[in-house]
Write an enzyme that holds these catalytic residues in place. Sequence first.
Site, short mmCIF file in Angstrom:
data_model
loop_
_atom_site.label_atom_id
_atom_site.label_comp_id
_atom_site.label_asym_id
_atom_site.label_seq_id
_atom_site.Cartn_x
_atom_site.Cartn_y
_atom_site.Cartn_z
N ASP A 60 -18.22 27.28 -16.42
CA ASP A 60 -17.60 27.01 -15.12
C ASP A 60 -17.43 25.50 -14.93
O ASP A 60 -16.76 24.85 -15.74
CB ASP A 60 -18.45 27.67 -14.03
N HIS A 117 -18.41 36.89 -14.78
CA HIS A 117 -18.32 35.44 -14.85
C HIS A 117 -19.63 34.80 -15.28
O HIS A 117 -19.64 33.83 -16.05
CB HIS A 117 -17.90 34.90 -13.48
#
Length: 291
Positions: free
Chosen positions: A100, A265
């Site tokens: 991320d 994620h």
Amino acid sequence: MLNGFDYKRVAVAEDVSLNVAVAGTGTPIVLLHGFPQTHLMWRHVAADLASYHTVICPDLRGYGDSDKPADDYSKRTMAADIVALAQALGHDRFALAGHDRGALVAFRAGLDHPDTITHVACLDVLPTLDMWDAMHGVTAAVGFHLYLMAQPPGLPEQLIAGAPDAFFGHFLDVWTNDPSAIPADVRTAYLAACRDAIPSIVADYRASAGIDIEHDQADLAAGNRLRMPVTVLQQDWGAALGYDAAALWRAWVADLDHETVPYGHFMAEEAPAEVTKALRTLLARGAQRGS
């Protein structure tokens, strides 16, 4: 805290020290966390890798227990922090894996410090320029936070501060396929860290709508690419948003291993064995090439 890791505070700039956990021996790899997390997101992967490597897990500037200056959250500055951190720990060359926001720092470090970064792994991001281009139509609602935190200072910070646990907890809820991967004590630690870092987290995101774009555009115009072996693991957002993720990455990377994965994620927490295997494979690619 990461079990079995030693904790230090390391000065990386005149006004910034990073909180960092270190363990293991062997060739070094630095693991960079994402949003809305801290270095704790690597707790499973780091413990496994430390059997073979020196593993360095910092909190990025502005996050966790690292210092939170008022400004300068360009990925160029944040990447320089990581290079200074590794050098302070005695490593002039090292591998770098990021998730991320940490993946964007790793990407920038690879471009700015090609003789220092031996390998790069990026988990579930696109390069900044491609990310903004991919966001369009109603499907871009998934990235509402990108637009909120891109606004001038004041309003985003005030809105988020009004309900920080609801805001940051939203992403912990909707971005995971397996809620049990982030147990209650870890979730509590993430939320507490975010509550203490609202201005700096917003500044990090705001930089990705400004100075980070300028830096990436300059590299693109100059034909700069990542020269080291690169692994990218990401969800199939391209199917929803209408882009070919691997093709976008190939424009930036000469030696790319791109994989679309079925995990959520927070893949280092949901599928740590698979992520660890991918990182080991990446490091072996470099060894096979004699780098």
